[in-house]
Design a protein around this motif. Structure first.
Motif, PDB file in Angstrom:
ATOM      1  N   LEU A  27       0.818  -1.221   0.000  1.00 36.37           N
ATOM      2  CA  LEU A  27       0.000   0.000   0.000  1.00 36.37           C
ATOM      3  C   LEU A  27       0.843   1.259   0.000  1.00 36.37           C
ATOM      4  O   LEU A  27       1.966   1.270   0.514  1.00 36.37           O
ATOM      5  CB  LEU A  27      -0.920   0.029   1.229  1.00 36.37           C
ATOM      6  N   ASP A  28       0.275   2.301  -0.539  1.00 40.66           N
ATOM      7  CA  ASP A  28       0.901   3.624  -0.509  1.00 40.66           C
ATOM      8  C   ASP A  28       0.897   4.137   0.939  1.00 40.66           C
ATOM      9  O   ASP A  28       0.081   3.696   1.753  1.00 40.66           O
ATOM     10  CB  ASP A  28       0.069   4.567  -1.391  1.00 40.66           C
ATOM     11  N   VAL A  29       1.797   5.062   1.225  1.00 34.02           N
ATOM     12  CA  VAL A  29       1.838   5.618   2.571  1.00 34.02           C
ATOM     13  C   VAL A  29       0.496   6.304   2.882  1.00 34.02           C
ATOM     14  O   VAL A  29      -0.052   7.008   2.036  1.00 34.02           O
ATOM     15  CB  VAL A  29       3.034   6.591   2.726  1.00 34.02           C
ATOM     16  N   THR A  30      -0.037   6.044   4.065  1.00 39.48           N
ATOM     17  CA  THR A  30      -1.323   6.650   4.427  1.00 39.48           C
ATOM     18  C   THR A  30      -1.136   8.144   4.634  1.00 39.48           C
ATOM     19  O   THR A  30      -1.870   8.966   4.083  1.00 39.48           O
ATOM     20  CB  THR A  30      -1.861   6.046   5.740  1.00 39.48           C
ATOM     21  N   SER A  31      -0.154   8.480   5.453  1.00 43.57           N
ATOM     22  CA  SER A  31       0.169   9.883   5.714  1.00 43.57           C
ATOM     23  C   SER A  31       1.575   9.930   6.285  1.00 43.57           C
ATOM     24  O   SER A  31       2.001   9.022   6.995  1.00 43.57           O
ATOM     25  CB  SER A  31      -0.823  10.474   6.724  1.00 43.57           C
ATOM     26  N   THR A 182       8.176   9.892  -6.930  1.00 42.32           N
ATOM     27  CA  THR A 182       6.908  10.037  -7.646  1.00 42.32           C
ATOM     28  C   THR A 182       5.814   9.489  -6.737  1.00 42.32           C
ATOM     29  O   THR A 182       5.661   8.271  -6.619  1.00 42.32           O
ATOM     30  CB  THR A 182       6.933   9.222  -8.964  1.00 42.32           C
ATOM     31  N   PRO A 183       5.086  10.382  -6.032  1.00 42.92           N
ATOM     32  CA  PRO A 183       4.079   9.894  -5.091  1.00 42.92           C
ATOM     33  C   PRO A 183       3.139   8.872  -5.729  1.00 42.92           C
ATOM     34  O   PRO A 183       2.682   9.053  -6.854  1.00 42.92           O
ATOM     35  CB  PRO A 183       3.330  11.175  -4.700  1.00 42.92           C
ATOM     36  N   GLY A 184       2.907   7.810  -4.990  1.00 42.08           N
ATOM     37  CA  GLY A 184       2.048   6.745  -5.489  1.00 42.08           C
ATOM     38  C   GLY A 184       2.795   5.698  -6.281  1.00 42.08           C
ATOM     39  O   GLY A 184       2.271   4.617  -6.545  1.00 42.08           O
ATOM     40  N   SER A 185       4.024   6.004  -6.694  1.00 40.49           N
ATOM     41  CA  SER A 185       4.763   5.067  -7.534  1.00 40.49           C
ATOM     42  C   SER A 185       6.104   4.683  -6.929  1.00 40.49           C
ATOM     43  O   SER A 185       6.443   3.509  -6.838  1.00 40.49           O
ATOM     44  CB  SER A 185       4.989   5.683  -8.913  1.00 40.49           C
ATOM     45  N   LEU A 209       8.425   1.223  -3.164  1.00 42.04           N
ATOM     46  CA  LEU A 209       7.420   1.244  -4.233  1.00 42.04           C
ATOM     47  C   LEU A 209       6.125   0.590  -3.759  1.00 42.04           C
ATOM     48  O   LEU A 209       6.116  -0.608  -3.454  1.00 42.04           O
ATOM     49  CB  LEU A 209       7.932   0.484  -5.460  1.00 42.04           C
ATOM     50  N   PRO A 210       5.038   1.339  -3.669  1.00 41.38           N
ATOM     51  CA  PRO A 210       3.761   0.696  -3.350  1.00 41.38           C
ATOM     52  C   PRO A 210       3.223  -0.020  -4.582  1.00 41.38           C
ATOM     53  O   PRO A 210       2.988   0.616  -5.619  1.00 41.38           O
ATOM     54  CB  PRO A 210       2.864   1.876  -2.964  1.00 41.38           C
ATOM     55  N   ILE A 211       3.056  -1.335  -4.491  1.00 44.31           N
ATOM     56  CA  ILE A 211       2.548  -2.113  -5.636  1.00 44.31           C
ATOM     57  C   ILE A 211       1.411  -2.985  -5.129  1.00 44.31           C
ATOM     58  O   ILE A 211       1.635  -3.982  -4.437  1.00 44.31           O
ATOM     59  CB  ILE A 211       3.657  -2.985  -6.258  1.00 44.31           C
ATOM     60  N   ASP A 213      -0.809  -4.838  -6.790  1.00 43.58           N
ATOM     61  CA  ASP A 213      -1.114  -6.083  -7.482  1.00 43.58           C
ATOM     62  C   ASP A 213       0.026  -7.088  -7.295  1.00 43.58           C
ATOM     63  O   ASP A 213       1.174  -6.800  -7.650  1.00 43.58           O
ATOM     64  CB  ASP A 213      -1.317  -5.789  -8.972  1.00 43.58           C
ATOM     65  N   ALA A 216       2.048  -7.816 -10.460  1.00 41.32           N
ATOM     66  CA  ALA A 216       2.945  -6.714 -10.824  1.00 41.32           C
ATOM     67  C   ALA A 216       4.176  -6.725  -9.923  1.00 41.32           C
ATOM     68  O   ALA A 216       5.308  -6.500 -10.374  1.00 41.32           O
ATOM     69  CB  ALA A 216       2.209  -5.381 -10.697  1.00 41.32           C
TER      70      ALA A 216
ATOM     71  N   ARG B  82      -8.902   9.148   3.607  1.00 39.76           N
ATOM     72  CA  ARG B  82      -7.802   8.252   3.981  1.00 39.76           C
ATOM     73  C   ARG B  82      -6.644   9.016   4.597  1.00 39.76           C
ATOM     74  O   ARG B  82      -6.154   8.666   5.651  1.00 39.76           O
ATOM     75  CB  ARG B  82      -7.309   7.474   2.750  1.00 39.76           C
ATOM     76  N   ASN B  83      -6.220  10.079   3.903  1.00 39.03           N
ATOM     77  CA  ASN B  83      -5.019  10.771   4.410  1.00 39.03           C
ATOM     78  C   ASN B  83      -5.279  12.241   4.747  1.00 39.03           C
ATOM     79  O   ASN B  83      -4.338  12.965   5.064  1.00 39.03           O
ATOM     80  CB  ASN B  83      -3.869  10.659   3.407  1.00 39.03           C
ATOM     81  N   ARG B  94      -2.369  12.658 -10.162  1.00 40.67           N
ATOM     82  CA  ARG B  94      -2.680  11.414 -10.883  1.00 40.67           C
ATOM     83  C   ARG B  94      -3.082  11.638 -12.342  1.00 40.67           C
ATOM     84  O   ARG B  94      -2.831  10.780 -13.180  1.00 40.67           O
ATOM     85  CB  ARG B  94      -3.839  10.687 -10.177  1.00 40.67           C
ATOM     86  N   VAL B 165       7.211  -2.145 -13.940  1.00 42.51           N
ATOM     87  CA  VAL B 165       6.276  -1.319 -13.164  1.00 42.51           C
ATOM     88  C   VAL B 165       6.837   0.090 -13.016  1.00 42.51           C
ATOM     89  O   VAL B 165       8.032   0.321 -13.218  1.00 42.51           O
ATOM     90  CB  VAL B 165       6.027  -1.890 -11.742  1.00 42.51           C
ATOM     91  N   PRO B 169       7.806  10.870 -14.074  1.00 43.27           N
ATOM     92  CA  PRO B 169       7.194  12.082 -14.637  1.00 43.27           C
ATOM     93  C   PRO B 169       8.065  12.689 -15.737  1.00 43.27           C
ATOM     94  O   PRO B 169       9.302  12.597 -15.672  1.00 43.27           O
ATOM     95  CB  PRO B 169       7.107  13.031 -13.435  1.00 43.27           C
ATOM     96  N   ILE B 258      -2.985  -0.962 -12.972  1.00 42.48           N
ATOM     97  CA  ILE B 258      -2.712  -1.950 -11.914  1.00 42.48           C
ATOM     98  C   ILE B 258      -1.585  -2.884 -12.355  1.00 42.48           C
ATOM     99  O   ILE B 258      -0.640  -3.120 -11.605  1.00 42.48           O
ATOM    100  CB  ILE B 258      -3.999  -2.729 -11.571  1.00 42.48           C
ATOM    101  N   ILE B 259      -1.655  -3.360 -13.587  1.00 39.67           N
ATOM    102  CA  ILE B 259      -0.627  -4.300 -14.063  1.00 39.67           C
ATOM    103  C   ILE B 259       0.750  -3.638 -14.124  1.00 39.67           C
ATOM    104  O   ILE B 259       1.765  -4.241 -13.771  1.00 39.67           O
ATOM    105  CB  ILE B 259      -1.036  -4.882 -15.436  1.00 39.67           C
ATOM    106  N   ASN B 261       1.508  -0.864 -12.465  1.00 42.38           N
ATOM    107  CA  ASN B 261       1.652  -0.078 -11.241  1.00 42.38           C
ATOM    108  C   ASN B 261       1.889   1.412 -11.530  1.00 42.38           C
ATOM    109  O   ASN B 261       2.866   2.007 -11.076  1.00 42.38           O
ATOM    110  CB  ASN B 261       2.782  -0.617 -10.370  1.00 42.38           C
ATOM    111  N   PRO B 263       0.654   5.226 -11.025  1.00 42.34           N
ATOM    112  CA  PRO B 263      -0.178   5.959 -10.057  1.00 42.34           C
ATOM    113  C   PRO B 263      -1.146   6.926 -10.741  1.00 42.34           C
ATOM    114  O   PRO B 263      -1.076   8.135 -10.546  1.00 42.34           O
ATOM    115  CB  PRO B 263       0.861   6.703  -9.215  1.00 42.34           C
TER     116      PRO B 263
END
Lengths: 489, 313
Positions: A27-31, A182-185, A209-211, A213, A216, B82-83, B94, B165, B169, B258-259, B261, B263
């Protein structure tokens, strides 16, 4: 083209530089604000930038972090901590008692972190390097939760500026590089050479890296983009073929949670023979093999397998025996079964056919009420029983409190007072501390297993893959371990 | 053309209103109170109640809707459950990811679809036309995720030409950006190329039979100029397919995100759905509808420019 990017790496693991490590988490960082963060999967992110007051060791025992030592008062209502004197935050601020108290107050007020400090009345700055936590009542799980991820210490200036949620500033072993992340990646961190615990963190540059799947994630390991990955148990044989390290430990229990053990809403569940019948009816080992891919431990208990409270001899208490289950149902006066409505959501569908078939053989007719995954947690406990996958804690006192004593979303009415033997053991366990608690919590475990408070089919593992020269030590309670548990070797 | 433009714009605004309102109420009905999911296993009922109040969920639903809607008009979609960060900031992070992949896939589909469509239109019985026929059958039969996985296994795992994956940017590295979006864009574009080529080929065959084409040829126009005339009249169907594709790719991007990854907004939609983060879902819905309206609006303008009769519809 691959050579031009910063997202590829040599094959079969290893990120090109011996100094780097790339970690794939679920999972991505919550906060980035420790008061708003989750314990579960935020460990690798937060442990990079923050130091904790208290850490855990491999046995889940609290060990020094920024607090070098601590001592309880005789009545266990005051916890005094001696702090390190040689620590500065990455913004140049100095760590001292005032900073520690400010952080603890921030954590106590936090939406997600507040529960840890519910029993703390106030925090006191005793002197420049000493603090005291004054408790309203004894709390034997406090140090464990602090070590689990509820005592990350941030720069006082950043707390005051209210910028922590997006710009973490701590005294931790790494600094967050927002320009190359890169947030989320992919989140990039560089090592702070001046960190006081330099030896514990062998990697120069850290990538997380939050992945989400699993496929993946596995492909990223195959292509050499990851050194460590949160893994799917089905991939274990392929991981072993490639010479990767596989680490696993129990993280959740899977089964049926009885929310109504007194029969208030569904009379049959108030009879222990019915709850025992349900326990005997399920073949937990078979469900672990088929649905759980064999990754876990078949057990009837809610205390982690391999832990100090778990009793292997109790695992046969509810051996799969449909004849015995039917006999118990008949003894309880429910030879023809009864009807029950249970919630269901997509997450729990893998177990749905087994539940329907098994309960059906007992004559228990299930009517399913479909809920969205998000709504499941809100509503599941409003039904007398529901299929559950619930997190485990490695600390016995925390387990006792979280699974049995206190109100939780999955256990809105603990009803311990309705079970005198259970209540007596809880009272006795709460009356003593530390090692003295253990035998009593073991007895409590035996009692709630006897009373069939849940129908536990098995405890499921969390699994992690790592390349040959990196090891991961799973900690039950942390869905993804913090960086101190990811080492060379 | 002015009235035509205004009519289309007003229809777009109405669509935006209807979809976001419906999403708001349906999401609240379907997801309900998300505080347990947000706080996790150890949350006490008191903590849940406090969060309930903090998120404003204790107010009547219509009050919550008006609050959201009046803020959304000013570009403020609230904060994530969530955050607790602004929704607009997260969507802004995104959108470039998804648009990078979807625009690259659309350009790829348009260029290759046009080339193959014209080539097969000029030679409808040729080998390329037969290959196109076969490709359309095969690609429609294969699930998109399977095609994506084959691309990953071949070009990322085995050949290591592209990353398996991740996303880089454009502002960080142009080559890294191109490398990170190539496989996802190809995965998205493959079936679109075939669809556009088929539409164009059919349009070409149809238009080529028209009397005016015969007249143009009889007047001695060069084959290239005749082809351009045919293309202009054969293209509306393909253009419509391209626009529909673009909108479809926005929704379909979730699988490749998803495949691979990535964001993007697809991945964000999935994670927000799982935990019931309604502010994020509403923000994403509003942004997606704006894209849909914009694309359709641009398509209408282009079609209106190509064929003035369309403006009267």
């Amino acid at each position: 083209m691959a050579a031009c990017t910063n997202t590829t790496a040599p094959s079969d693991g290893g990120t090109g530089s011996d100094d780097d490590i790339k970690i794939g988490t679920l999972l991505d960082v919550t906060s980035w604000d420790p008061a708003q963060a989750d314990i579960g999967f935020d460990g690798p992110y937060l442990s990079a930038v923050y130091d904790p007051l208290v850490s855990l060791n491999e046995d889940s025992d609290p060990v020094p972090g920024l607090a070098m030592s601590w001592k309880y008062s005789a009545d266990r209502l005051k916890l005094t901590m001696e702090l390190r004197e040689d620590v500065t935050f990455s913004d140049g601020e100095v760590f001292d008692a005032a900073a520690a108290v400010q952080n603890l107050e921030h954590l106590k007020a936090g939406v997600r972190s507040g529960a840890t400090y519910a029993n703390v009345e106030r925090f006191e700055e005793v002197d420049e390097d000493t603090i005291a936590l004054h408790l309203k009542q004894k709390d034997e799980a406090l140090l464990y939760y602090m070590g689990l991820g509820r005592s990350w210490i941030a720069s006082p200036a950043a707390i005051k500026a209210e910028t922590l949620a997006t710009q973490p500033v701590g005294s931790g072993p790494y600094t967050y590089e927002s320009n190359t992340s890169t947030p989320g990646s992919e989140y990039v961190f560089t090592k702070r050479p001046e960190h006081w615990d330099d030896q514990t963190y062998p990697f120069g540059t850290l990538h997380v890296l939050p992945i989400a799947d699993p496929t993946a994630s596995f492909n990223a390991m195959l292509s050499g983009q990851l050194d460590v990955a949160y893994a799917n148990a089905t991939d274990i044989p392929r991981a072993k073929e490639r010479g990767w390290n596989v680490a696993a430990d129990v993280a959740t229990w899977v089964g049926i949670q009885f929310t109504d053990r007194t029969g208030e809403r569904l009379k049959p569940l108030g009879d222990v023979r019915v709850r025992r019948a349900v326990n005997h009816a399920f073949d937990g080992a078979a469900m672990l093999e088929s649905v759980g891919q064999g990754a876990g431990s078949a057990t009837n208990q809610v205390f982690p397998a391999g832990g100090p409270v778990h009793d292997p001899s109790l695992d046969d208490r509810y051996a799969h025996d449909m004849d015995k289950a039917k006999e118990l149902m008949a003894d309880a006066g429910y030879a023809d079964g009864f009807e029950v409505t249970m919630p269901m959501s997509s997450i729990f569908q893998p177990w749905q056919p087994s539940v329907e078939q098994t309960l059906g053989e007992l004559g228990i007719k299930v009517t399913w009420k479909d809920l969205s995954p998000a709504d499941y947690q809100k509503n599941a406990a409003t039904y007398p029983m529901f299929v559950a996958v619930l997190a485990l804690d490695s600390n016995p006192a925390a387990s006792m409190d979280g699974r049995i004593v206190s109100e939780q979303w999955f256990n809105p009415n603990p009803s311990t007072q309705e079970f005198p033997e259970v209540q007596k053991l809880i009272d006795e366990a709460l009356d003593v501390t530390g090692e003295e608690q253990l035998p009593l919590i073991r007895e409590l475990n035996e009692e709630i297993t006897e009373q069939a408070w849940q129908s536990v089919w098995y405890q499921a593992d969390n699994t992690y893959f790592s390349v040959e020269d990196i090891t991961v030590t799973p900690i039950t309670g942390m869905m993804f371990p913090t960086l101190r548990f990811i080492q060379r070797g | 053309m002015f009235r035509f433009t205004i009519r289309r714009l007003m229809a777009g605004v109405a669509l935006l209103l209807i979809v976001t309102s419906a999403t708001f109420f349906l999401a609240h009905l379907a997801i309900g109170d998300p505080t347990a999911g947000l706080l996790g296993n150890s949350a006490t009922p008191a903590q849940r109640a406090a969060l309930h109040e903090k998120l404003g969920l204790d107010r009547p639903l219509f009050v919550q809707f008006w609050d959201w809607f009046s803020h959304a008009l000013r570009g403020d979609f609230g904060t994530s459950w969530r955050n607790f960060q602004p929704v607009s900031d997260q969507i802004a992070l995104r959108v470039p990811v998804t648009l990078s992949v979807v625009i690259a896939a659309t350009v790829l589909a348009a260029v290759l679809g046009l080339a193959v469509g014209v080539a097969t239109g000029l030679h409808p019985g040729g080998a390329l036309a037969r290959v196109l026929k076969l490709a359309s059958v095969v690609l429609f039969a294969l699930p998109g995720f399977w095609v994506s996985l084959v691309l990953v296994m071949l070009f990322a795992v085995r050949l290591q030409w592209f990353p398996a994956v991740g996303y880089v940017p454009l502002t960080q590295s142009a080559s890294g950006w191109l490398s990170s979006i190539t496989l996802p864009a190809v995965a998205l574009a493959l079936s679109a190329i075939v669809m556009i080529a088929e539409q164009l080929r059919n349009g070409f065959v149809e238009v080529t039979k028209q009397d005016y084409v015969r007249t143009l040829r009889a007047r001695g126009l060069s084959p290239r100029r005749v082809t351009l005339h045919v293309l202009r009249n054969a293209s509306p169907a393909a253009l419509t397919v391209l626009a529909v594709m673009f909108v479809g790719l926005l929704g379909g991007a979730i699988v490749v995100e998803i495949i691979f990854n990535l964001p993007g907004i697809g991945q964000l939609t999935q994670s927000a759905s799982q935990i019931g983060d309604i502010p994020i879902l509403l923000g994403l819905t509003a942004v997606t509808v704006v894209f849909v309206v914009l694309v359709n609006f641009l398509l209408d303008l282009v079609l209106g420019w190509i064929n003035p009769k369309v403006r009267d519809i």
